[in-house]
Motif scaffolding. Structure first.
Motif, short mmCIF file in Angstrom:
data_model
loop_
_atom_site.label_atom_id
_atom_site.label_comp_id
_atom_site.label_asym_id
_atom_site.label_seq_id
_atom_site.Cartn_x
_atom_site.Cartn_y
_atom_site.Cartn_z
N ARG A 9 0.85 -1.20 0.00
CA ARG A 9 0.00 0.00 0.00
C ARG A 9 0.88 1.24 0.00
O ARG A 9 1.89 1.31 0.70
CB ARG A 9 -0.91 0.02 1.23
CG ARG A 9 -1.89 1.19 1.22
CD ARG A 9 -2.71 1.23 2.50
NE ARG A 9 -3.62 2.37 2.50
CZ ARG A 9 -4.35 2.76 3.53
NH1 ARG A 9 -4.29 2.08 4.67
NH2 ARG A 9 -5.13 3.82 3.44
N GLU A 83 -7.44 2.39 -6.97
CA GLU A 83 -8.43 2.43 -5.89
C GLU A 83 -9.82 2.71 -6.46
O GLU A 83 -9.97 3.16 -7.61
CB GLU A 83 -8.02 3.50 -4.88
CG GLU A 83 -8.90 3.62 -3.65
CD GLU A 83 -8.93 2.34 -2.83
OE1 GLU A 83 -9.77 1.48 -3.17
OE2 GLU A 83 -8.16 2.21 -1.86
N HIS A 161 -3.06 0.21 -3.66
CA HIS A 161 -3.94 0.94 -2.74
C HIS A 161 -4.59 -0.01 -1.73
O HIS A 161 -4.71 -1.21 -1.97
CB HIS A 161 -5.02 1.67 -3.54
CG HIS A 161 -4.48 2.45 -4.69
ND1 HIS A 161 -4.08 3.77 -4.57
CD2 HIS A 161 -4.22 2.09 -5.97
CE1 HIS A 161 -3.62 4.19 -5.73
NE2 HIS A 161 -3.69 3.19 -6.60
N GLY A 162 -5.04 0.59 -0.62
CA GLY A 162 -5.61 -0.22 0.45
C GLY A 162 -6.83 -1.02 0.03
O GLY A 162 -6.93 -2.21 0.32
N GLY A 163 -7.76 -0.37 -0.66
CA GLY A 163 -8.96 -1.07 -1.11
C GLY A 163 -8.65 -2.13 -2.14
O GLY A 163 -9.28 -3.19 -2.17
N ALA A 166 -7.18 -5.12 -0.20
CA ALA A 166 -8.24 -5.80 0.55
C ALA A 166 -9.13 -6.63 -0.37
O ALA A 166 -9.53 -7.74 -0.03
CB ALA A 166 -9.06 -4.79 1.33
N TYR A 181 -12.65 -4.58 5.48
CA TYR A 181 -11.74 -3.54 5.97
C TYR A 181 -10.61 -4.10 6.84
O TYR A 181 -9.59 -3.43 7.01
CB TYR A 181 -12.54 -2.47 6.73
CG TYR A 181 -13.50 -1.72 5.83
CD1 TYR A 181 -13.04 -0.77 4.93
CD2 TYR A 181 -14.86 -2.00 5.86
CE1 TYR A 181 -13.91 -0.10 4.08
CE2 TYR A 181 -15.74 -1.34 5.01
CZ TYR A 181 -15.26 -0.39 4.12
OH TYR A 181 -16.11 0.26 3.28
N TRP A 183 -8.76 -6.36 5.99
CA TRP A 183 -7.68 -6.72 5.07
C TRP A 183 -6.87 -5.50 4.62
O TRP A 183 -5.82 -5.67 3.98
CB TRP A 183 -8.24 -7.41 3.82
CG TRP A 183 -8.65 -8.83 4.00
CD1 TRP A 183 -9.92 -9.34 3.95
CD2 TRP A 183 -7.80 -9.95 4.23
NE1 TRP A 183 -9.91 -10.70 4.13
CE2 TRP A 183 -8.62 -11.11 4.30
CE3 TRP A 183 -6.42 -10.10 4.38
CZ2 TRP A 183 -8.09 -12.38 4.51
CZ3 TRP A 183 -5.90 -11.37 4.59
CH2 TRP A 183 -6.73 -12.48 4.66
N ILE A 184 -7.33 -4.30 4.92
CA ILE A 184 -6.61 -3.11 4.46
C ILE A 184 -5.36 -2.91 5.32
O ILE A 184 -5.46 -2.70 6.53
CB ILE A 184 -7.50 -1.85 4.54
CG1 ILE A 184 -8.70 -2.01 3.60
CG2 ILE A 184 -6.69 -0.61 4.17
CD1 ILE A 184 -9.66 -0.83 3.64
#
Length: 206
Positions: A9, A83, A161-163, A166, A181, A183-184
């Motif tokens: 990330r 994202e 990216h985080g999303g 995840a 969330y 998993w982010i």
């Protein structure tokens, strides 16, 4: 032969600091994000890069993160791994949106099919990420084949990216965590996937 895909990330941005909805907005790392990444590099948390193929999503925050972690590396861009696009909600906070009818309807959707105005739905986002990861896996499979008889390992390193991360993790490891969330990863952190012949076998965190 070791075969791994590293999902990282990007570092902290103004969007993270201000708790904004943002995905398509092409914003840079915040100074705090740059500082934290340098600290993480000094702690040697990142997977080895020798012989790795590198990827970003082309957005400036992923480009900056790759450079800060691994230096100037030749890399490819997979835009499909960007994202979620929040459309008209981009760069706005909950406080700014909480009384907007379109936001209330979007936030209350339980099906994942309702898109934000000019944005995309959760279903659309996840399908795009699935397609993007298929592209990545196809390229990684070629990497596996190219080093199969050389005794070398196959690595692919993706700054995204985080999303995105995840979505990938939830797809491959359903039920392992109670919510999407969970998993982010924190900014600058991520997962290493152990793969073989196009299959994801297990994972580790860093």
């Amino acid at each position: 032969m070791k075969s791994q895909i590293h999902l990282i990330r990007h570092g902290i941005t103004e969007g993270n600091q201000r708790r904004l909805y943002y995905g398509a907005a092409d914003i840079p790392l915040a100074k705090e994000g740059e500082r934290m990444l340098k600290e993480l590099v000094a702690e040697h948390i990142y997977p080895e890069a020798e012989g790795s193929d590198f990827y970003t999503t082309g957005l400036i925050r992923t480009e900056q993160t790759l450079t800060l972690i691994y230096g100037e590396k030749e890399h490819s861009v997979i835009e499909e791994l960007r994202e979620m696009n929040f459309g008209q909600f981009e760069m706005k906070s909950y406080q700014e949106l909480k009384e907007v009818p379109a936001y209330i309807e979007w936030a209350g959707d339980k099906t994942g099919t309702f898109a934000s105005p000019d944005g995309e739905s959760i279903v659309e986002f996840r399908k795009r990420i699935e397609n993007g990861f298929d592209i990545l896996m196809g390229r990684h499979r070629l990497k596996e084949l190219s080093v199969r008889h050389s005794g070398k390992d196959a690595f692919s390193t993706v700054v995204c990216h985080g999303g995105t991360i995840a979505s990938i993790m939830e797809f491959y490891f359903p039920g392992k965590r109670e919510h999407f969330y969970k998993w982010i990863p924190d900014p600058g952190h991520g997962f290493t996937l152990d793969v073989k012949a196009g299959d994801v076998l297990n994972y580790g965190e860093f």
